[in-house]
Design a protein around this motif. Structure first.
Motif, PDB file in Angstrom:
ATOM      1  N   THR A  52       0.854  -1.179   0.000  1.00  0.00           N
ATOM      2  CA  THR A  52       0.000   0.000   0.000  1.00  0.00           C
ATOM      3  C   THR A  52       0.897   1.239   0.000  1.00  0.00           C
ATOM      4  O   THR A  52       2.047   1.178  -0.387  1.00  0.00           O
ATOM      5  N   ILE A  53       0.360   2.369   0.407  1.00  0.00           N
ATOM      6  CA  ILE A  53       1.117   3.616   0.457  1.00  0.00           C
ATOM      7  C   ILE A  53       1.171   4.111   1.896  1.00  0.00           C
ATOM      8  O   ILE A  53       0.329   3.747   2.735  1.00  0.00           O
ATOM      9  N   GLU A  54       2.145   4.973   2.172  1.00  0.00           N
ATOM     10  CA  GLU A  54       2.326   5.473   3.530  1.00  0.00           C
ATOM     11  C   GLU A  54       1.085   6.193   4.049  1.00  0.00           C
ATOM     12  O   GLU A  54       0.749   6.107   5.236  1.00  0.00           O
ATOM     13  N   GLN A  55       0.383   6.896   3.167  1.00  0.00           N
ATOM     14  CA  GLN A  55      -0.798   7.639   3.594  1.00  0.00           C
ATOM     15  C   GLN A  55      -1.854   6.718   4.197  1.00  0.00           C
ATOM     16  O   GLN A  55      -2.537   7.088   5.168  1.00  0.00           O
ATOM     17  N   GLU A  56      -2.004   5.525   3.640  1.00  0.00           N
ATOM     18  CA  GLU A  56      -3.007   4.610   4.180  1.00  0.00           C
ATOM     19  C   GLU A  56      -2.610   4.131   5.573  1.00  0.00           C
ATOM     20  O   GLU A  56      -3.473   3.956   6.447  1.00  0.00           O
ATOM     21  N   ILE A  57      -1.325   3.916   5.793  1.00  0.00           N
ATOM     22  CA  ILE A  57      -0.870   3.501   7.113  1.00  0.00           C
ATOM     23  C   ILE A  57      -1.177   4.591   8.136  1.00  0.00           C
ATOM     24  O   ILE A  57      -1.744   4.335   9.206  1.00  0.00           O
ATOM     25  N   LEU A  58      -0.815   5.830   7.818  1.00  0.00           N
ATOM     26  CA  LEU A  58      -1.019   6.938   8.756  1.00  0.00           C
ATOM     27  C   LEU A  58      -2.491   7.144   9.082  1.00  0.00           C
ATOM     28  O   LEU A  58      -2.876   7.269  10.246  1.00  0.00           O
ATOM     29  N   THR A  59      -3.314   7.212   8.052  1.00  0.00           N
ATOM     30  CA  THR A  59      -4.725   7.502   8.289  1.00  0.00           C
ATOM     31  C   THR A  59      -5.462   6.309   8.889  1.00  0.00           C
ATOM     32  O   THR A  59      -6.602   6.449   9.332  1.00  0.00           O
ATOM     33  N   GLY A  60      -4.818   5.155   8.923  1.00  0.00           N
ATOM     34  CA  GLY A  60      -5.420   3.973   9.527  1.00  0.00           C
ATOM     35  C   GLY A  60      -5.135   3.830  11.010  1.00  0.00           C
ATOM     36  O   GLY A  60      -5.646   2.911  11.659  1.00  0.00           O
ATOM     37  N   LEU A  61      -4.334   4.724  11.589  1.00  0.00           N
ATOM     38  CA  LEU A  61      -4.064   4.642  13.025  1.00  0.00           C
ATOM     39  C   LEU A  61      -5.344   4.930  13.811  1.00  0.00           C
ATOM     40  O   LEU A  61      -6.034   5.913  13.561  1.00  0.00           O
ATOM     41  N   GLY A  62      -5.643   4.080  14.759  1.00  0.00           N
ATOM     42  CA  GLY A  62      -6.887   4.206  15.502  1.00  0.00           C
ATOM     43  C   GLY A  62      -6.862   5.310  16.549  1.00  0.00           C
ATOM     44  O   GLY A  62      -5.807   5.828  16.932  1.00  0.00           O
ATOM     45  N   ASP A  63      -8.050   5.641  17.046  1.00  0.00           N
ATOM     46  CA  ASP A  63      -8.179   6.706  18.037  1.00  0.00           C
ATOM     47  C   ASP A  63      -7.504   6.355  19.361  1.00  0.00           C
ATOM     48  O   ASP A  63      -7.157   7.247  20.146  1.00  0.00           O
ATOM     49  N   ARG A  64      -7.321   5.054  19.638  1.00  0.00           N
ATOM     50  CA  ARG A  64      -6.706   4.667  20.913  1.00  0.00           C
ATOM     51  C   ARG A  64      -5.203   4.935  20.935  1.00  0.00           C
ATOM     52  O   ARG A  64      -4.590   4.907  22.006  1.00  0.00           O
ATOM     53  N   VAL A  65      -4.614   5.167  19.768  1.00  0.00           N
ATOM     54  CA  VAL A  65      -3.194   5.479  19.716  1.00  0.00           C
ATOM     55  C   VAL A  65      -3.021   6.958  20.055  1.00  0.00           C
ATOM     56  O   VAL A  65      -3.444   7.829  19.290  1.00  0.00           O
ATOM     57  N   ALA A  66      -2.427   7.227  21.198  1.00  0.00           N
ATOM     58  CA  ALA A  66      -2.283   8.613  21.648  1.00  0.00           C
ATOM     59  C   ALA A  66      -1.340   9.378  20.721  1.00  0.00           C
ATOM     60  O   ALA A  66      -0.290   8.868  20.334  1.00  0.00           O
ATOM     61  N   ARG A  67      -1.735  10.589  20.351  1.00  0.00           N
ATOM     62  CA  ARG A  67      -0.881  11.481  19.572  1.00  0.00           C
ATOM     63  C   ARG A  67      -0.235  12.464  20.547  1.00  0.00           C
ATOM     64  O   ARG A  67      -0.927  13.295  21.148  1.00  0.00           O
ATOM     65  N   VAL A  68       1.057  12.343  20.717  1.00  0.00           N
ATOM     66  CA  VAL A  68       1.787  13.175  21.672  1.00  0.00           C
ATOM     67  C   VAL A  68       2.910  13.886  20.929  1.00  0.00           C
ATOM     68  O   VAL A  68       3.728  13.248  20.261  1.00  0.00           O
ATOM     69  N   GLU A  69       2.955  15.214  21.034  1.00  0.00           N
ATOM     70  CA  GLU A  69       4.028  15.963  20.393  1.00  0.00           C
ATOM     71  C   GLU A  69       5.319  15.787  21.176  1.00  0.00           C
ATOM     72  O   GLU A  69       5.343  15.912  22.399  1.00  0.00           O
ATOM     73  N   SER A  70       6.394  15.495  20.448  1.00  0.00           N
ATOM     74  CA  SER A  70       7.674  15.274  21.093  1.00  0.00           C
ATOM     75  C   SER A  70       8.791  15.612  20.125  1.00  0.00           C
ATOM     76  O   SER A  70       8.670  15.415  18.918  1.00  0.00           O
ATOM     77  N   THR A  71       9.889  16.103  20.647  1.00  0.00           N
ATOM     78  CA  THR A  71      11.066  16.365  19.816  1.00  0.00           C
ATOM     79  C   THR A  71      12.187  15.398  20.142  1.00  0.00           C
ATOM     80  O   THR A  71      13.252  15.447  19.540  1.00  0.00           O
ATOM     81  N   SER A  72      11.986  14.490  21.091  1.00  0.00           N
ATOM     82  CA  SER A  72      13.024  13.528  21.472  1.00  0.00           C
ATOM     83  C   SER A  72      12.759  12.181  20.828  1.00  0.00           C
ATOM     84  O   SER A  72      11.619  11.805  20.560  1.00  0.00           O
ATOM     85  N   ALA A  73      13.826  11.432  20.549  1.00  0.00           N
ATOM     86  CA  ALA A  73      13.701  10.128  19.903  1.00  0.00           C
ATOM     87  C   ALA A  73      13.108   9.096  20.857  1.00  0.00           C
ATOM     88  O   ALA A  73      12.326   8.246  20.470  1.00  0.00           O
ATOM     89  N   TRP A  74      13.510   9.126  22.117  1.00  0.00           N
ATOM     90  CA  TRP A  74      12.983   8.219  23.135  1.00  0.00           C
ATOM     91  C   TRP A  74      12.557   9.033  24.345  1.00  0.00           C
ATOM     92  O   TRP A  74      13.145  10.065  24.654  1.00  0.00           O
ATOM     93  N   PRO A  75      11.560   8.560  25.062  1.00  0.00           N
ATOM     94  CA  PRO A  75      11.206   9.247  26.303  1.00  0.00           C
ATOM     95  C   PRO A  75      12.387   9.253  27.253  1.00  0.00           C
ATOM     96  O   PRO A  75      13.179   8.319  27.293  1.00  0.00           O
ATOM     97  N   ALA A  76      12.507  10.326  28.025  1.00  0.00           N
ATOM     98  CA  ALA A  76      13.618  10.421  28.977  1.00  0.00           C
ATOM     99  C   ALA A  76      13.461   9.375  30.073  1.00  0.00           C
ATOM    100  O   ALA A  76      12.354   9.009  30.442  1.00  0.00           O
TER     101      ALA A  76
END
Length: 350
Positions: A326-350
């Motif tokens: 498929t294409i990357e757009q389908e993967i992104l738009t297929g993420l469910g509502d239970r997956v939290a969207r959190v803004e971060s600039t770090s690669a791993w949580p501290a």
């Protein structure tokens, strides 16, 4: 992309900002230089207005029952494709006492949406009358380009040019735009007065073989919740997958309701903090996936990456798209509502 295109940018944040949060993506795009926003539906546009985003917003899908009056009151620009739509928007605008800003989409070869050439005269005449009434302002004439190479764009651009010329002969003064991320990247002819960028704003390279240097905008992390020692011949999940030798398995609390398709097993998997790849095994469930950990020492609570930065050796969006055909757009738009969207600039949580 601003450097590549050299043209004003409309940030397309439809489908909840390609699955990452429309308001979040819109604000980031505006701070990065986008001068206006684009969405598919009026509901999406009104969500942005309610978040105090004051930039021009274009909505280009007017389905039956769409909240057109609310859109006009909120100064949402509407893309129209038929004479009757123009007349109705003019009527509503006059009743509300507001000036409607509209764009006219023309069909140039994709055969999806847009005003067909046979209807240009009637639609543009109605637009001219509406503008003369003082209740409508025609902002642009535009199209969606079909195809994926400059050779594919020539005929649609010529068709769009004819539509724009006709609009000008009828006394309108529209801007003209055609290009989304791919066309804007590979063919300077398509950039015109504006480019509409969506996928590229969320880190999807328009041409993977010739990248422009975009950075991934998503990192999907989860964690291990349970460990199981499984005997030879045992079943994993709802399916009939039997273990062919004793294994150690780990449970990850994401499933197909969260955006991990059933067909992701066994091709895809997760990456541990220490860089070990753990493949999915058995059937993906609605809420869970199981990975084979082999002899690796891991513990419940340990973080894992589903999608990250390929430059770090992590599975990327493109890896998922290739594995799932498929294409990357389908993967992104297929993420469910239970997956939290959190803004971060770090690669791993501290």
């Amino acid at each position: 992309m601003r450097e590549v295109c050299g043209t004003p940018i409309m940030a397309v944040v439809k489908a909840d900002g390609f699955g990452l949060g429309a308001i979040r993506v819109a604000r980031a795009a505006v701070s990065g230089g986008a001068t206006e926003l684009g969405v598919a539906t009026i509901d999406e546009a009104l969500t942005l207005r309610a978040a105090s985003l004051e930039e021009p917003i274009l909505a280009w899908m007017l389905h039956d029952g769409a909240r057109v009056g609310e859109a006009l009151d909120a100064k949402i620009r509407l893309s129209l494709t038929r004479r009757a739509q123009v007349a109705e928007v003019a009527r509503l605008a006059a009743g509300l006492g507001v000036v409607a800003e509209i764009e006219l989409e023309v069909e140039t070869g994709m055969h999806r949406s847009g005003c067909s050439e046979a209807d240009w005269d009637a639609t543009l005449d109605e637009a001219r009358r509406a503008e003369a009434s003082g209740w409508v302002r025609v902002i642009g004439v535009w199209t969606h380009l079909s195809g994926c190479s400059p050779a594919h764009f020539t005929e649609p651009l010529e068709t769009l040019g004819r539509a724009a010329d006709l609009a000008r002969r009828k006394g309108l003064r529209p801007r003209v735009h055609a290009a989304a991320s791919l066309a804007a990247t590979i063919d300077p002819r398509t950039r015109l007065d504006l480019v509409r960028l969506g996928a590229s704003l969320v880190g999807i390279e328009p041409v993977r073989a010739d990248p422009v240097g975009l950075h991934p905008a998503i990192r999907w992390e989860s964690h291990i919740t349970q460990l199981h020692d499984v005997r030879e011949g045992a079943l994993v999940g709802y399916g009939r997958h039997r273990i062919d030798s004793p294994r150690r398995l780990a449970l990850i609390p994401v499933g197909y309701a969260d955006g991990v398709p059933r067909r992701a097993s066994p091709t895809l998997g997760v990456l541990t903090r220490t860089g070990h790849k753990l493949p999915f095994i058995g059937t993906i469930s609605m809420d869970h996936a199981v990975v084979d950990i082999g002899d690796l020492e891991v513990s419940p609570g340990e973080a894992v990456v589903l999608i990250g930065d390929p430059l770090r050796g992590e599975p990327g969006l493109a890896d998922w798209a290739d594995a799932l055909d498929t294409i990357e757009q389908e993967i992104l738009t297929g993420l469910g509502d239970r997956v939290a969207r959190v803004e971060s600039t770090s690669a791993w949580p501290a």
